[in-house]
Design a protein around this motif. Structure first.
Motif, short mmCIF file in Angstrom:
data_model
loop_
_atom_site.label_atom_id
_atom_site.label_comp_id
_atom_site.label_asym_id
_atom_site.label_seq_id
_atom_site.Cartn_x
_atom_site.Cartn_y
_atom_site.Cartn_z
N GLU A 1 9.93 4.07 -5.07
CA GLU A 1 8.79 4.80 -5.64
C GLU A 1 7.64 3.86 -5.99
O GLU A 1 6.48 4.18 -5.74
N MET A 2 7.96 2.69 -6.55
CA MET A 2 6.91 1.74 -6.91
C MET A 2 6.25 1.17 -5.66
O MET A 2 5.02 1.00 -5.63
N ILE A 3 7.02 0.88 -4.63
CA ILE A 3 6.45 0.38 -3.38
C ILE A 3 5.46 1.39 -2.83
O ILE A 3 4.34 1.04 -2.45
N LEU A 4 5.85 2.66 -2.79
CA LEU A 4 4.97 3.70 -2.26
C LEU A 4 3.72 3.86 -3.13
O LEU A 4 2.62 4.06 -2.61
N GLU B 1 -0.64 5.20 0.18
CA GLU B 1 -0.97 5.80 1.48
C GLU B 1 -1.97 4.95 2.27
O GLU B 1 -2.87 5.46 2.93
N GLY B 2 -1.82 3.63 2.17
CA GLY B 2 -2.67 2.72 2.92
C GLY B 2 -3.93 2.29 2.20
O GLY B 2 -4.65 1.43 2.68
N ARG B 3 -4.18 2.87 1.03
CA ARG B 3 -5.39 2.51 0.27
C ARG B 3 -5.13 1.39 -0.73
O ARG B 3 -6.06 0.86 -1.32
N ILE C 1 2.69 -6.29 -1.86
CA ILE C 1 3.68 -5.54 -2.63
C ILE C 1 4.92 -6.39 -2.85
O ILE C 1 5.44 -6.47 -3.97
N ALA C 2 5.40 -7.02 -1.79
CA ALA C 2 6.59 -7.87 -1.90
C ALA C 2 6.37 -8.98 -2.92
O ALA C 2 7.23 -9.23 -3.78
N VAL D 1 11.45 0.28 3.43
CA VAL D 1 11.07 1.53 2.78
C VAL D 1 10.26 2.38 3.75
O VAL D 1 10.49 3.59 3.88
N PHE D 2 9.35 1.77 4.47
CA PHE D 2 8.49 2.51 5.39
C PHE D 2 9.21 2.88 6.69
O PHE D 2 8.80 3.80 7.38
#
Length: 99
Positions: A49-52, A57-59, A66-67, A80-81
Motif C-alpha cells: 500500500e505504501m509503495i503504491l 499512479e506515476g505522479r 521508493i526503494a 509489487v507492480f
C-alpha cells in the motif's frame, strides 16, 4: 523509521540466539518464527500500500526512489507492480524466447 525499535527487536533476537540449552533455544526460535509468519502477510500488504501511495499512479516517486525511501530492494518495489507476492525461491522462472 524508528531505529530504536528496530534495535530493540534485533537485541531480543540476539538474546534468543544466546540461549544456552539447545532444545530451549530451538523452542524459542520456533515460537518467534511462528509469530512472525502471522505478521508477514499483514506487513507485506502494508508495504505494498505504501509503495503504491508513493508512486501515486506515476505522479509520485520513481521505483528506485521508493526503494531508497522505504529501505527495501528495487526488485521488491518492482514485484509489487508485477503483481508478484511470494518468496524469491518460488518465483516463476522467465520463459526462454524462441521457437
Amino acid at each position: 523509521m524508528s531505529e530504536e525499535e528496530v534495535r530493540r527487536v534485533a537485541d531480543a533476537l540476539d538474546e534468543v540466539e544466546r540461549i544456552e540449552d539447545p532444545e530451549a533455544r530451538v523452542r524459542a526460535k520456533s515460537a518467534v518464527m511462528a509469530a512472525q509468519v502471522k505478521r508477514n502477510k499483514e506487513w507485506s500488504a502494508e508495504r505494498r500500500e505504501m509503495i503504491l501511495k508513493l508512486w501515486d499512479e506515476g505522479r509520485g516517486l520513481s521505483y528506485r526512489q521508493i526503494a531508497d525511501r522505504l529501505g527495501c530492494k528495487l526488485s521488491t518495489v518492482q514485484d509489487v507492480f508485477r503483481g508478484y507476492y511470494g518468496s524469491g525461491t518460488t518465483r516463476p522462472k522467465k520463459q526462454a524466447d524462441g521457437g
